[in-house]
Design a protein around this motif. Structure first.
Motif, PDB file in Angstrom:
ATOM      1  N   GLY A 242       0.782  -1.225   0.000  1.00 34.59           N
ATOM      2  CA  GLY A 242       0.000   0.000   0.000  1.00 34.59           C
ATOM      3  C   GLY A 242       0.819   1.282   0.000  1.00 34.59           C
ATOM      4  N   LYS A 243       2.142   1.165   0.066  1.00 30.84           N
ATOM      5  CA  LYS A 243       2.986   2.368   0.109  1.00 30.84           C
ATOM      6  C   LYS A 243       3.126   2.980  -1.289  1.00 30.84           C
ATOM      7  CE  LYS A 243       3.747   2.054   4.500  1.00 30.84           C
ATOM      8  NZ  LYS A 243       3.073   2.995   5.419  1.00 30.84           N
ATOM      9  N   ARG A 244       3.419   4.264  -1.298  1.00 32.44           N
ATOM     10  CA  ARG A 244       3.563   5.033  -2.542  1.00 32.44           C
ATOM     11  C   ARG A 244       5.047   5.130  -2.912  1.00 32.44           C
ATOM     12  NH1 ARG A 244       0.974  10.266  -0.106  1.00 32.44           N
ATOM     13  NH2 ARG A 244       2.393   9.501   1.524  1.00 32.44           N
ATOM     14  N   PHE A 245       5.384   4.632  -4.107  1.00 37.21           N
ATOM     15  CA  PHE A 245       6.778   4.604  -4.568  1.00 37.21           C
ATOM     16  C   PHE A 245       6.956   5.578  -5.728  1.00 37.21           C
ATOM     17  CE2 PHE A 245       6.341   0.703  -2.302  1.00 37.21           C
ATOM     18  CZ  PHE A 245       7.605   0.379  -1.832  1.00 37.21           C
ATOM     19  N   ALA A 246       7.939   6.444  -5.611  1.00 39.62           N
ATOM     20  CA  ALA A 246       8.246   7.370  -6.696  1.00 39.62           C
ATOM     21  C   ALA A 246       9.188   6.714  -7.701  1.00 39.62           C
ATOM     22  CB  ALA A 246       8.886   8.636  -6.139  1.00 39.62           C
TER      23      ALA A 246
ATOM     24  N   ALA B  88      12.374  -4.795  -7.326  1.00 46.00           N
ATOM     25  CA  ALA B  88      12.620  -4.830  -5.885  1.00 46.00           C
ATOM     26  C   ALA B  88      11.404  -5.364  -5.141  1.00 46.00           C
ATOM     27  CB  ALA B  88      12.994  -3.447  -5.383  1.00 46.00           C
ATOM     28  N   LEU B  89      10.223  -4.916  -5.536  1.00 45.85           N
ATOM     29  CA  LEU B  89       8.997  -5.441  -4.914  1.00 45.85           C
ATOM     30  C   LEU B  89       8.888  -6.947  -5.152  1.00 45.85           C
ATOM     31  CD1 LEU B  89       6.474  -2.615  -5.908  1.00 45.85           C
ATOM     32  CD2 LEU B  89       7.191  -3.186  -3.571  1.00 45.85           C
ATOM     33  N   LYS B  90       9.163  -7.378  -6.378  1.00 42.47           N
ATOM     34  CA  LYS B  90       9.095  -8.798  -6.722  1.00 42.47           C
ATOM     35  C   LYS B  90      10.062  -9.618  -5.885  1.00 42.47           C
ATOM     36  CE  LYS B  90       9.392 -11.930 -10.700  1.00 42.47           C
ATOM     37  NZ  LYS B  90       9.663 -12.022 -12.173  1.00 42.47           N
ATOM     38  N   SER B  91      11.238  -9.052  -5.581  1.00 40.81           N
ATOM     39  CA  SER B  91      12.230  -9.783  -4.787  1.00 40.81           C
ATOM     40  C   SER B  91      11.741 -10.036  -3.357  1.00 40.81           C
ATOM     41  CB  SER B  91      13.559  -9.018  -4.756  1.00 40.81           C
ATOM     42  OG  SER B  91      13.469  -7.856  -3.937  1.00 40.81           O
ATOM     43  N   HIS B  92      10.735  -9.279  -2.935  1.00 43.15           N
ATOM     44  CA  HIS B  92      10.148  -9.468  -1.609  1.00 43.15           C
ATOM     45  C   HIS B  92       8.779 -10.145  -1.681  1.00 43.15           C
ATOM     46  CE1 HIS B  92      13.294  -7.245   0.429  1.00 43.15           C
ATOM     47  NE2 HIS B  92      13.160  -6.276  -0.444  1.00 43.15           N
TER      48      HIS B  92
ATOM     49  N   LYS C  49       3.776  -7.776  -5.753  1.00 47.62           N
ATOM     50  CA  LYS C  49       3.512  -7.334  -7.118  1.00 47.62           C
ATOM     51  C   LYS C  49       3.404  -5.813  -7.146  1.00 47.62           C
ATOM     52  CE  LYS C  49      -0.112  -9.866  -6.959  1.00 47.62           C
ATOM     53  NZ  LYS C  49      -1.399 -10.517  -7.265  1.00 47.62           N
ATOM     54  N   ALA C  50       3.492  -5.262  -8.325  1.00 44.36           N
ATOM     55  CA  ALA C  50       3.357  -3.809  -8.456  1.00 44.36           C
ATOM     56  C   ALA C  50       2.002  -3.348  -7.935  1.00 44.36           C
ATOM     57  CB  ALA C  50       3.538  -3.397  -9.911  1.00 44.36           C
ATOM     58  N   SER C  51       0.997  -4.190  -8.100  1.00 46.30           N
ATOM     59  CA  SER C  51      -0.351  -3.833  -7.644  1.00 46.30           C
ATOM     60  C   SER C  51      -0.478  -3.823  -6.124  1.00 46.30           C
ATOM     61  CB  SER C  51      -1.377  -4.799  -8.240  1.00 46.30           C
ATOM     62  OG  SER C  51      -1.076  -6.144  -7.874  1.00 46.30           O
ATOM     63  N   ASP C  52       0.513  -4.365  -5.420  1.00 44.33           N
ATOM     64  CA  ASP C  52       0.487  -4.339  -3.952  1.00 44.33           C
ATOM     65  C   ASP C  52       0.906  -2.978  -3.409  1.00 44.33           C
ATOM     66  OD1 ASP C  52      -0.314  -7.015  -3.586  1.00 44.33           O
ATOM     67  OD2 ASP C  52       1.741  -7.712  -3.897  1.00 44.33           O
ATOM     68  N   ALA C  53       1.437  -2.129  -4.289  1.00 51.70           N
ATOM     69  CA  ALA C  53       1.869  -0.792  -3.889  1.00 51.70           C
ATOM     70  C   ALA C  53       1.292   0.208  -4.893  1.00 51.70           C
ATOM     71  CB  ALA C  53       3.394  -0.701  -3.861  1.00 51.70           C
ATOM     72  N   LYS C  54       1.582   1.469  -4.691  1.00 48.89           N
ATOM     73  CA  LYS C  54       1.149   2.513  -5.615  1.00 48.89           C
ATOM     74  C   LYS C  54       2.380   3.171  -6.205  1.00 48.89           C
ATOM     75  CE  LYS C  54      -1.864   6.534  -6.137  1.00 48.89           C
ATOM     76  NZ  LYS C  54      -2.793   7.486  -5.461  1.00 48.89           N
ATOM     77  N   LEU C  55       2.570   2.993  -7.510  1.00 48.28           N
ATOM     78  CA  LEU C  55       3.734   3.560  -8.182  1.00 48.28           C
ATOM     79  C   LEU C  55       3.365   4.902  -8.808  1.00 48.28           C
ATOM     80  CD1 LEU C  55       4.585   0.593  -7.730  1.00 48.28           C
ATOM     81  CD2 LEU C  55       5.764   0.698  -9.937  1.00 48.28           C
TER      82      LEU C  55
END
Length: 333
Positions: free
Chosen positions: A134-138, A153-157, A160-166
């Motif tokens: 749910g965090k916002r990534f710049a 980086a998200l995938k390594s943990h 998915k991209a949808s788990d955060a806000k890009l």
């Protein structure tokens, strides 16, 4: 007497003619090279060392100057615009140019992995992978290296991209500003900007664990035009050798390297020292001596393809000319 005067006249004429021929004879002009973000980011450190220690001259390169660029396609355009010998550019920019038909080839590697540091605000509760949801990534722009980097980086943990806000901020600087104004939760900041801002009182919390486990990838490469490769191969081989010596020096001599960097980039010594230490802590072998890592280049290509920034496959036989990479580095593949 007449013979003597005639002989003197002939000798004078011959000397004058020889001098005229020498003056008219073509000479090789001193060479310029392009290094992405020279005097701003740390890609140029091996070149600064090679200049300061005289490695370019010792290897036979008459280097007149190092030109900077803002990165990306600008570096490639600068290479194509004049008689520039060589450029160190981002791998994505090199591949895009080759795909578009630019007559350039990749001839050695520059840097591997990231020298940027992911940061959040001081006091933010982001301490483990579970906190990232749910965090916002710049990131800079859609289909960019920074976007693919965040996704990797998200995938390594296991996310998915949808788990955060890009959020596309426009560039790295804008992403840092967005973080400071609570518009995003995580941004990436390169050295020596990080050390400079921390010295100035910025309240950042580094997240060194976030990008640690992404597959290794090639960030920058050395390129030259096909014409330069064929006509000035000895100079290119000498330049690659001199740069390699600069890389070896920076790992073996951190204190002197910081002094050379401070002078070359006109920055305070404490900033140069901290920047080098942080870059090595982030990616211990970031500066590559020149070895072409095809697995690393493929990983970068696949990351770019995942965000639609590059069409696969890459014909590496066409894109790469490794004749100038020293044999011992080729053996490390």
């Amino acid at each position: 007497m007449k013979c003597s005067r005639l002989g003197k006249f002939v000798r004078t004429a011959l000397l004058a003619g020889a001098a005229s021929m020498l003056a008219a004879a073509p000479t090789r002009a001193a060479s310029e090279i392009v290094v992405t973000h020279w005097s701003a980011l740390l890609y140029g450190v091996p070149y600064a060392i090679a200049q300061a220690k005289g490695y370019f001259k010792e290897e036979g390169v008459d280097l007149s100057g190092i030109l900077s660029s803002k990165g990306g396609g600008t570096s490639v355009r600068n290479l194509m615009a004049g008689e520039t010998l060589y450029a160190e550019v981002a791998l994505p920019a090199a591949l895009a140019a080759i795909k578009e038909g630019f007559p350039i080839r990749i001839i050695n590697a520059g840097t591997d992995g990231s020298s940027g540091i992911y940061i959040t605000r001081e006091g933010e509760k982001i301490d483990k992978p579970e906190d990232l949801k749910g965090k916002r990534f710049a990131y800079s722009r859609p289909k960019s290296v920074s976007e693919s980097g965040v996704i990797a980086a998200l995938k390594s943990h296991g996310l998915k991209a949808s788990d955060a806000k890009l959020i596309a901020a426009g560039d790295i600087g804008a992403g840092i500003t967005a973080l400071e104004h609570d518009k995003v939760d995580v941004a990436i900041i390169p050295e020596p900007i990080f050390s400079t801002k921390m010295k100035d009182g910025a309240k950042y919390k580094p997240l060194p664990w976030f990008g640690k486990d992404v597959p290794r990838y090639t960030q920058t490469v050395g390129v030259a035009t096909i014409e330069t490769i064929e006509k000035r191969g000895k100079e290119l081989a000498a330049l690659i050798k001199a740069r390699r010596r600069g890389v070896e020096f920076l790992y073996a001599n951190p204190e002197e390297t910081a002094k050379i960097l401070a002078k070359a980039y006109n920055m305070p010594l404490d900033i140069a020292t901290a920047a080098m230490a942080n870059a090595k802590a982030q990616t211990p072998t970031w500066w590559n001596p020149g070895r072409l890592d095809f697995e690393g280049m493929n990983n970068m290509s696949e990351a770019l393809a995942s965000v639609g920034a590059l069409a696969l496959p890459i014909d590496w036989k066409t894109a790469v000319d490794d004749r100038f990479v020293p044999p011992d580095l080729k053996a490390m593949r």
